[in-house]
Enzyme design. Sequence first.
Site, mmCIF file in Angstrom:
data_model
loop_
_atom_site.group_PDB
_atom_site.id
_atom_site.type_symbol
_atom_site.label_atom_id
_atom_site.label_comp_id
_atom_site.label_asym_id
_atom_site.label_seq_id
_atom_site.Cartn_x
_atom_site.Cartn_y
_atom_site.Cartn_z
ATOM 1 N N SER A 560 -6.158 0.229 -9.903
ATOM 2 C CA SER A 560 -6.977 -0.346 -8.837
ATOM 3 C C SER A 560 -8.400 -0.696 -9.268
ATOM 4 O O SER A 560 -9.145 -1.289 -8.488
ATOM 5 C CB SER A 560 -7.054 0.639 -7.661
ATOM 6 O OG SER A 560 -7.843 1.772 -8.011
ATOM 7 N N LYS A 561 -8.777 -0.326 -10.494
ATOM 8 C CA LYS A 561 -10.175 -0.490 -10.885
ATOM 9 C C LYS A 561 -10.512 -1.950 -11.216
ATOM 10 O O LYS A 561 -9.641 -2.803 -11.274
ATOM 11 C CB LYS A 561 -10.483 0.424 -12.075
ATOM 12 C CG LYS A 561 -10.246 1.911 -11.790
ATOM 13 C CD LYS A 561 -10.995 2.366 -10.545
ATOM 14 C CE LYS A 561 -10.978 3.873 -10.343
ATOM 15 N NZ LYS A 561 -9.669 4.414 -10.008
#
Length: 773
Positions: A560-561
């Site tokens: 998700s980064k």
Amino acid sequence: MASLIQRAIGKARRLTVRRMASVGPSLRVAIIGYGGIGPDHAEAYEATVMCNLVAVSDVNTSALAGALRRRPYLRVFRDYRQMLDEVKPDLVSVCTWPQTHAEIVKAVAESGAKGILCEKPLTLRLDELEEMAELCAQYKVKLAGGHQWRFHPYFQRAAELVKQGALGTGVQVTASCLGVLADNGPHLIDSIRFILGDRRALSVKCCAKREGNLIRQGMPAEDGAECEIEFEGGVRASFVSGSLADRHFILIEGSNGTVEVTRDALKTTGGIEAGPSIDLADVYPNQFRQLARWVKGRVSTCPISFENVAPSTEIMLALYDSARVGESVPLPLKNKGNVIGQLYPVDKAANIAEPTAIVTDQRPLDERLAMDGGSRAVTKWFDSGPRVGLPEALNLAKVIISRNMNCTEGQMVNRFQQEYADLLGARYATASSSGTAAIHCALGALSLNPGDEVITTPFTDMGTVIPILACNCLPIFADVDPLTGNLTAETILKKITSKTKAVILVHLFGRPADLDPICELLRIRGIRLIEDCAQAHFAEYKGRKVGTIGDFGCFSFQQSKQISCGDGGITISNDEDLAMRAALFSDKGWQRSSAGRAGRNHYFLGMNYRMTEFQGAVALAQTRRLPELIAARRAGAERLAAQLRNVPGIILPPQPQGVNPSWWVFSFTTDQAGTGVTNKALSGALNVEGVSVATNYLTQPLFEYDVIKLQRTYGESRYPFSEYPWEVPKSEDYTGFHQANANLGIFWSHNVQNKHVDGVAKAVQKVMTQQKH
């Protein structure tokens, strides 16, 4: 593969619907009460090819948002009366709590609908049941009850065997149902009646026990009940429910044998033929298909018509009345009042949300709130996934071709470490398998002793704290700023003791903490600073990238980064000695050198956190994308911030000069006191508008999770908590956390476009304008 098959089936159904249009117009369907079983009704109506779902209503905005995510073409309403007035549906499903059924059926009948499907039980009062019958007769509305087992092949086979006399004489019924009598009881009662040919019930007897003050759907409920129903012809049905039951079944016994029926099987004894095995996939939709045919006038009767199923509700009410008086109760039931309330008088049952007021200003749909039937401000949300393509694929191919998949033999991880460090302005970097591993490498390099204290935040991922416990140190939680969610010099100072050796500072949501005062506070005390930059790739603080200011900077490359290689981490530092120890810690304390295995030595306890060449290949390509991706995130976030600053009642986190976030999450809050609009209310309304926003990033402070609260560390030892003084944090002392956690957050992306930003701003403006007091 399963999703592809489901899409193909859905497409085939839509094509069938279009073809069926030539046969006759589809019924316009609406659902009242979408939060529970409503989605099942929606799926079943679509499967009929005779119905067109056009609207749903629910007092819960999360239910409305869920409906729109699945079916963006719907109109949704908080107020079912407004929906009925504007949509004019032909057929309406009523899926609310039974206390509201009578008033809703009345409103639907008066609206001009042709048919109503009311979930069980039809009502909780006999006078309301009679009123429903009169209203539907007056307005010529076809009313049905939601009793699906009348369409189940096993129950139909059991009814057929009873009708044919296959069980012989002396037929008796034993049964059991999970759940309370007013919930699953009507299903069981109706199933028994159906199997017995809907023969008339003469009397009932019930013994109900209520010891736990159970409340079910806003009404007091029994824990368990023992029930008997006496039918015409000397047939008696005995069953138990709730805590006295362990499964749902009906057993019919006769002189020739038995039939036991459940929703999954039909078993017989005595040579009675059970019949062939049957595909049960179509059981539930078949109820809606036959209902639609009945409402359209293609058939004259329906198995779940009011006339067929209303006696099941009356029997259920009579059982409660029997439990109240302590003896058998004859049918028809004479008590037309609130028999459950008479049996279990309570001061106040659970509140039922009142319908909201009907919108009467007739605003255009694009100006009206989506949850009141208006158009959504955002019709399609952006993709939040990572940007990957040919560079990542080529790097992976190079690894495969080289056959060097371990970073000690390959080049990808080494190149990634160097390029990432250079990009951020750090001298050294050590790649690892995760962001959690990156923090563990930093702590492991500090040579901390068991029982040492490490201050951190309760507003973060558990990956921040796991390394502290893995080093046998004590996590000490400091409160956070209520707007940014970051630690401050003031909150850290309150937690410093003589045993404090390090601080792990999280730059939450990609927004840098105020580093200058924190660094000064720690420098004069000789306390090490580890920057947790898992959410803050490329964020800047006064001209420097976060992660380069403290002793260590730790980054995550989880899915998700801002950039990702699936999972991975990197620890950067400008201190040669610390960087060397972090590198050793990541590789079992092994100093690899040209001396080869002959000179092998492991200098201290370390982990094996080496990043693979596959991770390194993707991370390297992603690193080269980082400036462009962050620029896109910033452009969208700055455009949104500029628009939200003009919305009265919206509060944005402060952005001091020289601070440039990298926007993992865009957060904001409301002036609740000044507007009367809570974050929760705004979040719910925005979800319906098509904005993916939420409050409560965490369900609770980190120290309330079991691993810390119950001190589940090393077996049953509770170490290090059991060996060193540690003050148990109290949630009420962390007011900053609770305020920050209540703020609204949008998970941001480099894929945000101006249309998304403008849609979010329009939605916020619309909701705040129309909802403030």
